[in-house]
Design a protein around this motif. Sequence first.
Motif, PDB file in Angstrom:
ATOM      1  N   ARG A 156       0.807  -1.213   0.000  1.00  0.00           N
ATOM      2  CA  ARG A 156       0.000   0.000   0.000  1.00  0.00           C
ATOM      3  C   ARG A 156       0.845   1.271   0.000  1.00  0.00           C
ATOM      4  O   ARG A 156       0.477   2.266  -0.639  1.00  0.00           O
ATOM      5  CB  ARG A 156      -0.957  -0.009   1.197  1.00  0.00           C
ATOM      6  N   LEU A 157       1.973   1.238   0.704  1.00  0.00           N
ATOM      7  CA  LEU A 157       2.802   2.445   0.811  1.00  0.00           C
ATOM      8  C   LEU A 157       3.756   2.585  -0.371  1.00  0.00           C
ATOM      9  O   LEU A 157       3.716   3.582  -1.094  1.00  0.00           O
ATOM     10  CB  LEU A 157       3.580   2.413   2.124  1.00  0.00           C
ATOM     11  N   PHE A 158       4.617   1.592  -0.582  1.00  0.00           N
ATOM     12  CA  PHE A 158       5.674   1.745  -1.582  1.00  0.00           C
ATOM     13  C   PHE A 158       5.178   1.531  -3.003  1.00  0.00           C
ATOM     14  O   PHE A 158       5.527   2.289  -3.908  1.00  0.00           O
ATOM     15  CB  PHE A 158       6.828   0.784  -1.275  1.00  0.00           C
ATOM     16  N   HIS A 193       1.828   1.464  -4.215  1.00  0.00           N
ATOM     17  CA  HIS A 193       0.677   2.256  -4.664  1.00  0.00           C
ATOM     18  C   HIS A 193       0.616   3.656  -4.071  1.00  0.00           C
ATOM     19  O   HIS A 193      -0.291   4.428  -4.421  1.00  0.00           O
ATOM     20  CB  HIS A 193      -0.608   1.494  -4.373  1.00  0.00           C
ATOM     21  N   ARG A 194       1.530   3.962  -3.150  1.00  0.00           N
ATOM     22  CA  ARG A 194       1.617   5.312  -2.584  1.00  0.00           C
ATOM     23  C   ARG A 194       0.240   5.806  -2.100  1.00  0.00           C
ATOM     24  O   ARG A 194      -0.158   6.936  -2.364  1.00  0.00           O
ATOM     25  CB  ARG A 194       2.211   6.277  -3.609  1.00  0.00           C
ATOM     26  N   SER A 195      -0.459   4.922  -1.372  1.00  0.00           N
ATOM     27  CA  SER A 195      -1.812   5.244  -0.931  1.00  0.00           C
ATOM     28  C   SER A 195      -1.837   6.114   0.323  1.00  0.00           C
ATOM     29  O   SER A 195      -2.909   6.552   0.745  1.00  0.00           O
ATOM     30  CB  SER A 195      -2.607   3.957  -0.682  1.00  0.00           C
ATOM     31  N   PHE A 196      -0.692   6.361   0.921  1.00  0.00           N
ATOM     32  CA  PHE A 196      -0.585   7.307   2.026  1.00  0.00           C
ATOM     33  C   PHE A 196       0.865   7.748   2.146  1.00  0.00           C
ATOM     34  O   PHE A 196       1.757   7.180   1.495  1.00  0.00           O
ATOM     35  CB  PHE A 196      -1.087   6.700   3.349  1.00  0.00           C
ATOM     36  N   LYS A 197       1.098   8.753   2.953  1.00  0.00           N
ATOM     37  CA  LYS A 197       2.454   9.233   3.198  1.00  0.00           C
ATOM     38  C   LYS A 197       2.770   9.072   4.676  1.00  0.00           C
ATOM     39  O   LYS A 197       1.874   9.099   5.527  1.00  0.00           O
ATOM     40  CB  LYS A 197       2.588  10.701   2.785  1.00  0.00           C
ATOM     41  N   THR A 198       4.044   8.924   4.984  1.00  0.00           N
ATOM     42  CA  THR A 198       4.451   8.757   6.361  1.00  0.00           C
ATOM     43  C   THR A 198       5.877   9.251   6.541  1.00  0.00           C
ATOM     44  O   THR A 198       6.506   9.738   5.592  1.00  0.00           O
ATOM     45  CB  THR A 198       4.313   7.289   6.799  1.00  0.00           C
ATOM     46  N   THR A 199       6.402   9.115   7.742  1.00  0.00           N
ATOM     47  CA  THR A 199       7.729   9.626   8.055  1.00  0.00           C
ATOM     48  C   THR A 199       8.812   8.683   7.542  1.00  0.00           C
ATOM     49  O   THR A 199       8.552   7.517   7.216  1.00  0.00           O
ATOM     50  CB  THR A 199       7.890   9.785   9.570  1.00  0.00           C
ATOM     51  N   SER A 200      10.036   9.169   7.524  1.00  0.00           N
ATOM     52  CA  SER A 200      11.167   8.345   7.096  1.00  0.00           C
ATOM     53  C   SER A 200      11.356   7.136   8.007  1.00  0.00           C
ATOM     54  O   SER A 200      11.671   6.033   7.542  1.00  0.00           O
ATOM     55  CB  SER A 200      12.449   9.183   7.076  1.00  0.00           C
ATOM     56  N   ALA A 246      11.101   3.275   6.834  1.00  0.00           N
ATOM     57  CA  ALA A 246      12.212   2.336   7.031  1.00  0.00           C
ATOM     58  C   ALA A 246      11.748   1.086   7.762  1.00  0.00           C
ATOM     59  O   ALA A 246      12.111  -0.036   7.388  1.00  0.00           O
ATOM     60  CB  ALA A 246      13.338   3.026   7.801  1.00  0.00           C
ATOM     61  N   LEU A 247      10.931   1.265   8.808  1.00  0.00           N
ATOM     62  CA  LEU A 247      10.466   0.113   9.582  1.00  0.00           C
ATOM     63  C   LEU A 247       9.605  -0.806   8.725  1.00  0.00           C
ATOM     64  O   LEU A 247       9.775  -2.033   8.754  1.00  0.00           O
ATOM     65  CB  LEU A 247       9.681   0.583  10.807  1.00  0.00           C
ATOM     66  N   PHE A 248       8.689  -0.236   7.950  1.00  0.00           N
ATOM     67  CA  PHE A 248       7.862  -1.073   7.082  1.00  0.00           C
ATOM     68  C   PHE A 248       8.721  -1.780   6.034  1.00  0.00           C
ATOM     69  O   PHE A 248       8.469  -2.944   5.696  1.00  0.00           O
ATOM     70  CB  PHE A 248       6.778  -0.241   6.405  1.00  0.00           C
TER      71      PHE A 248
END
Length: 325
Positions: free
Chosen positions: A88-90, A92-99, A103-105
Amino acid sequence: MLNRDDQIAHEMFQEIQSPDQPRQKVLDSPHLHRLQRMHFFLFDVLPIIGTVCAVVLLFFHPVSVVDITLFAVMWILTGLGVSVGYHRLFTHRSFKTTSVVRALFGIFGSMAGQGGVISWTAMHRRHHELGDQDGDLHSPNLHGSGLVGKLKGFVHAHFTWMVAHPYPNVVHYAPDLLKDPVIIWVNRHYYTWIVLGLLAPTLIGALVTQTWMGAVTGFLWGGMVRMFVVEQGIFSLNSLCHLIGRRRFVTDDQSTNISWLAPFIFGESWHHNHHAFPGSASFGLAWYRIDPGYWVICMLSLLGQAWDVKVPTREQISRREIRAS
């Protein structure tokens, strides 16, 4: 800097690509196929062997609370790493979050042993580009008709496609990740994260039980069995979720939803919904559908660690359903 496998592929693309030709999207190379077969044996076959060993060991040494806890914690962390992070994050870029969260995900997703984050993203984006068409790396619907064709397709999509396959050009499919220093760092240490994901439950099992057997069962349940279970869940998206289940929208592929699988694979089995709205952080598309991956994103949003969370409106969903009716 990419990890070793991605770096080799990237160099091969640069060598064969002519400036006056269209960018090549995939590369078939015997050398890359050897690396893929090694990866397949280490992180797809060995977990099966480890799971068999864990089951056999049950006849001589019952599973403990420590073993179950290690399995559950590692399963949740690495499963969410793939579902929320890789997918979902990397991808499809469906949300944004912190560095730090990125990194943890990325690290937890890497521990699942399903490929580095950049190559995984490239392969999944190609899957959406060519869903169930020639060029889709793991479609179960391109192997003939009838029961035999479906069985061949299931085996290919669920398992054997990983033995050797065309390698997607990460420059074409994942240019955004190649510009992200956090993801480059995570990707470069891919094999380190896998080892850490196996070593951590082994050491914890040994320290908590103060026995060598605790180390062995920690490795098996928190490492091998956990990796096997996470893999089967994610692999079922390629196989089951393109063969059986229900369809709700008009899409260019044969994706389906399988509701009963959702609790076990973090909501990923709302796969047809996802193909209809690939940019959505929610795969269930409704509050009452089980979607743990989306729940985690909502929790991060409440904590101020996620923003720009993308979810289609009711009107957008209704319009797609109207066209499907």
